[in-house]
Motif scaffolding. Sequence first.
Motif, PDB file in Angstrom:
ATOM      1  N   GLY A 166       0.779  -1.237   0.000  1.00  0.00           N
ATOM      2  CA  GLY A 166       0.000   0.000   0.000  1.00  0.00           C
ATOM      3  C   GLY A 166       0.803   1.276   0.000  1.00  0.00           C
ATOM      4  O   GLY A 166       0.261   2.356   0.246  1.00  0.00           O
ATOM      5  N   SER A 167       2.106   1.194  -0.291  1.00  0.00           N
ATOM      6  CA  SER A 167       2.967   2.377  -0.297  1.00  0.00           C
ATOM      7  C   SER A 167       4.022   2.241  -1.381  1.00  0.00           C
ATOM      8  O   SER A 167       4.757   1.245  -1.397  1.00  0.00           O
ATOM      9  N   PRO A 168       4.127   3.213  -2.298  1.00  0.00           N
ATOM     10  CA  PRO A 168       5.183   3.148  -3.318  1.00  0.00           C
ATOM     11  C   PRO A 168       6.578   3.101  -2.717  1.00  0.00           C
ATOM     12  O   PRO A 168       7.453   2.399  -3.227  1.00  0.00           O
ATOM     13  N   HIS A 169       6.777   3.846  -1.632  1.00  0.00           N
ATOM     14  CA  HIS A 169       8.098   3.858  -0.986  1.00  0.00           C
ATOM     15  C   HIS A 169       8.433   2.475  -0.428  1.00  0.00           C
ATOM     16  O   HIS A 169       9.532   1.946  -0.656  1.00  0.00           O
ATOM     17  N   ASP A 170       7.495   1.875   0.312  1.00  0.00           N
ATOM     18  CA  ASP A 170       7.724   0.537   0.853  1.00  0.00           C
ATOM     19  C   ASP A 170       7.891  -0.483  -0.265  1.00  0.00           C
ATOM     20  O   ASP A 170       8.700  -1.416  -0.160  1.00  0.00           O
ATOM     21  N   ALA A 171       7.116  -0.305  -1.329  1.00  0.00           N
ATOM     22  CA  ALA A 171       7.205  -1.228  -2.460  1.00  0.00           C
ATOM     23  C   ALA A 171       8.578  -1.153  -3.112  1.00  0.00           C
ATOM     24  O   ALA A 171       9.182  -2.191  -3.449  1.00  0.00           O
ATOM     25  N   GLU A 172       9.108   0.055  -3.298  1.00  0.00           N
ATOM     26  CA  GLU A 172      10.425   0.213  -3.905  1.00  0.00           C
ATOM     27  C   GLU A 172      11.500  -0.410  -3.030  1.00  0.00           C
ATOM     28  O   GLU A 172      12.413  -1.078  -3.533  1.00  0.00           O
ATOM     29  N   ASP A 173      11.396  -0.218  -1.717  1.00  0.00           N
ATOM     30  CA  ASP A 173      12.358  -0.846  -0.805  1.00  0.00           C
ATOM     31  C   ASP A 173      12.313  -2.368  -0.937  1.00  0.00           C
ATOM     32  O   ASP A 173      13.357  -3.038  -0.915  1.00  0.00           O
ATOM     33  N   SER A 174      11.096  -2.910  -1.068  1.00  0.00           N
ATOM     34  CA  SER A 174      10.955  -4.362  -1.175  1.00  0.00           C
ATOM     35  C   SER A 174      11.498  -4.889  -2.500  1.00  0.00           C
ATOM     36  O   SER A 174      12.080  -5.974  -2.552  1.00  0.00           O
ATOM     37  N   VAL A 175      11.306  -4.119  -3.554  1.00  0.00           N
ATOM     38  CA  VAL A 175      11.864  -4.530  -4.848  1.00  0.00           C
ATOM     39  C   VAL A 175      13.389  -4.511  -4.802  1.00  0.00           C
ATOM     40  O   VAL A 175      14.060  -5.415  -5.315  1.00  0.00           O
ATOM     41  N   GLN A 176      13.947  -3.494  -4.170  1.00  0.00           N
ATOM     42  CA  GLN A 176      15.402  -3.433  -4.022  1.00  0.00           C
ATOM     43  C   GLN A 176      15.916  -4.651  -3.252  1.00  0.00           C
ATOM     44  O   GLN A 176      16.927  -5.272  -3.624  1.00  0.00           O
ATOM     45  N   GLU A 177      15.225  -4.995  -2.167  1.00  0.00           N
ATOM     46  CA  GLU A 177      15.622  -6.161  -1.382  1.00  0.00           C
ATOM     47  C   GLU A 177      15.458  -7.443  -2.198  1.00  0.00           C
ATOM     48  O   GLU A 177      16.291  -8.362  -2.100  1.00  0.00           O
ATOM     49  N   THR A 178      14.405  -7.504  -3.007  1.00  0.00           N
ATOM     50  CA  THR A 178      14.174  -8.672  -3.858  1.00  0.00           C
ATOM     51  C   THR A 178      15.338  -8.886  -4.823  1.00  0.00           C
ATOM     52  O   THR A 178      15.866 -10.000  -4.961  1.00  0.00           O
ATOM     53  N   TYR A 179      15.761  -7.809  -5.473  1.00  0.00           N
ATOM     54  CA  TYR A 179      16.847  -7.926  -6.441  1.00  0.00           C
ATOM     55  C   TYR A 179      18.178  -8.222  -5.758  1.00  0.00           C
ATOM     56  O   TYR A 179      19.018  -8.927  -6.314  1.00  0.00           O
ATOM     57  N   LEU A 180      18.356  -7.713  -4.559  1.00  0.00           N
ATOM     58  CA  LEU A 180      19.585  -8.019  -3.836  1.00  0.00           C
ATOM     59  C   LEU A 180      19.643  -9.504  -3.491  1.00  0.00           C
ATOM     60  O   LEU A 180      20.669 -10.166  -3.701  1.00  0.00           O
ATOM     61  N   ARG A 181      18.524 -10.035  -2.981  1.00  0.00           N
ATOM     62  CA  ARG A 181      18.489 -11.461  -2.650  1.00  0.00           C
ATOM     63  C   ARG A 181      18.634 -12.323  -3.901  1.00  0.00           C
ATOM     64  O   ARG A 181      19.316 -13.358  -3.880  1.00  0.00           O
ATOM     65  N   ALA A 182      17.982 -11.900  -4.960  1.00  0.00           N
ATOM     66  CA  ALA A 182      18.062 -12.666  -6.214  1.00  0.00           C
ATOM     67  C   ALA A 182      19.484 -12.662  -6.765  1.00  0.00           C
ATOM     68  O   ALA A 182      19.992 -13.697  -7.233  1.00  0.00           O
ATOM     69  N   TRP A 183      20.147 -11.520  -6.700  1.00  0.00           N
ATOM     70  CA  TRP A 183      21.531 -11.433  -7.197  1.00  0.00           C
ATOM     71  C   TRP A 183      22.458 -12.344  -6.399  1.00  0.00           C
ATOM     72  O   TRP A 183      23.310 -13.035  -6.965  1.00  0.00           O
ATOM     73  N   ARG A 184      22.252 -12.354  -5.090  1.00  0.00           N
ATOM     74  CA  ARG A 184      23.104 -13.181  -4.242  1.00  0.00           C
ATOM     75  C   ARG A 184      22.933 -14.672  -4.522  1.00  0.00           C
ATOM     76  O   ARG A 184      23.887 -15.447  -4.369  1.00  0.00           O
ATOM     77  N   SER A 185      21.732 -15.072  -4.906  1.00  0.00           N
ATOM     78  CA  SER A 185      21.473 -16.499  -5.105  1.00  0.00           C
ATOM     79  C   SER A 185      21.365 -16.895  -6.576  1.00  0.00           C
ATOM     80  O   SER A 185      21.007 -18.028  -6.894  1.00  0.00           O
ATOM     81  N   PHE A 186      21.681 -15.966  -7.475  1.00  0.00           N
ATOM     82  CA  PHE A 186      21.506 -16.236  -8.910  1.00  0.00           C
ATOM     83  C   PHE A 186      22.371 -17.413  -9.369  1.00  0.00           C
ATOM     84  O   PHE A 186      21.954 -18.208 -10.216  1.00  0.00           O
ATOM     85  N   GLY A 187      23.551 -17.534  -8.800  1.00  0.00           N
ATOM     86  CA  GLY A 187      24.426 -18.628  -9.204  1.00  0.00           C
ATOM     87  C   GLY A 187      23.855 -19.994  -8.879  1.00  0.00           C
ATOM     88  O   GLY A 187      24.187 -20.988  -9.535  1.00  0.00           O
ATOM     89  N   ALA A 188      22.971 -20.053  -7.863  1.00  0.00           N
ATOM     90  CA  ALA A 188      22.373 -21.329  -7.470  1.00  0.00           C
ATOM     91  C   ALA A 188      21.009 -21.556  -8.117  1.00  0.00           C
ATOM     92  O   ALA A 188      20.391 -22.608  -7.896  1.00  0.00           O
ATOM     93  N   PHE A 189      20.533 -20.585  -8.900  1.00  0.00           N
ATOM     94  CA  PHE A 189      19.235 -20.733  -9.563  1.00  0.00           C
ATOM     95  C   PHE A 189      19.315 -21.839 -10.606  1.00  0.00           C
ATOM     96  O   PHE A 189      20.099 -21.770 -11.546  1.00  0.00           O
ATOM     97  N   GLU A 190      18.495 -22.874 -10.439  1.00  0.00           N
ATOM     98  CA  GLU A 190      18.584 -24.059 -11.285  1.00  0.00           C
ATOM     99  C   GLU A 190      17.584 -24.074 -12.430  1.00  0.00           C
ATOM    100  O   GLU A 190      17.561 -25.003 -13.224  1.00  0.00           O
TER     101      GLU A 190
END
Length: 324
Positions: free
Chosen positions: A32-56
């Motif tokens: 319900g908040s663009p600011h919170d949503a942007e923070d969550s997307v940033q966290e999503t991409y950070l987690r995804a980048w960290r685990s991209f090498g293990a993505f099967e």
Amino acid sequence: MTSTSALPDAEFTRRTQPYRRELLAHCYRMLGSPHDAEDSVQETYLRAWRSFGAFEGRSSVRTWLYRIATNVCLTALEHHGRRVLPSGLGAPGTDPSAPPVAAAAGVRWLQPMPDALVAPDPAGVVVARDSLRLALIACLQHLNGRQRAVLLLRDVLGMPATEVAEMLDTSTAAVKSTLQRARARLTEVAAAAEQAVPPGEPGRRALLEEYMTAFRRADPAAIERLLHRDAVLEMPPSGTWFAGKRTCAAYLAAQVLGTPGEWLMFPAPANGQLAAVAYHRQSDCVYRAFGVAVLTTTKDAIIRITAFGDPELVTAFGFAPVLG
């Protein structure tokens, strides 16, 4: 020569970047908040980048990203209360001449989402419009996190129940049961959603122009003509809100419109709806950002004005904080 360490980063960007806007819309529906949503997307991409090498590749990259984003949002919801609009806090006001009532401390307000952030073109806005309406986002706030996630993944994104179950580490039966409860809770907004029409329909943009002109001219009669008989006016961060054409119009005339030239507004679509950023003229004759008004309309009238009195929203919509 390109370093080998740069190659995974380039591949990660190529495969994940196309989903950023839709992930932002998903996180906004959850939070319900663009600011919170942007923070969550940033966290999503950070987690995804960290685990991209293990993505099967057992699922698509899109599904993998949605799984991460949904769980990031669920974690965020564990630490924060729901976001609301004034109409979700109590009964409407009855005296349009009374001063606005401040909301209780700690209230977290729902915020509007600029269309431009989630859809780069008109076609994208059409696809996202119904699932971004303020009425729906407000009602979603009454669901618990898992109900919210299941409903969005199943009914908005159309993902299979088995896939949603895997994303949320639960059973298919649990997903179906949760979806049933979430749908039942959302029936409360069905009537309002049926009244509203897309802003691109003939005549809808004319309503916005007439609304902005009425404010610029400080014309209470014009405002009253635009309002539906069952119109609602709410103005976060004030906890006061009004229902009914006459009461809403009387409040605007007595406490908002002021004198001609006191307000300036510019179109700024939000939540797939008609909306405008607003500037208010100060004593130094400078127009300073006031906030954003989101309109819900029928074919020929405004049925809800949600006026967010937050100057920071104006800059978030890409407008200047001050006009000379």
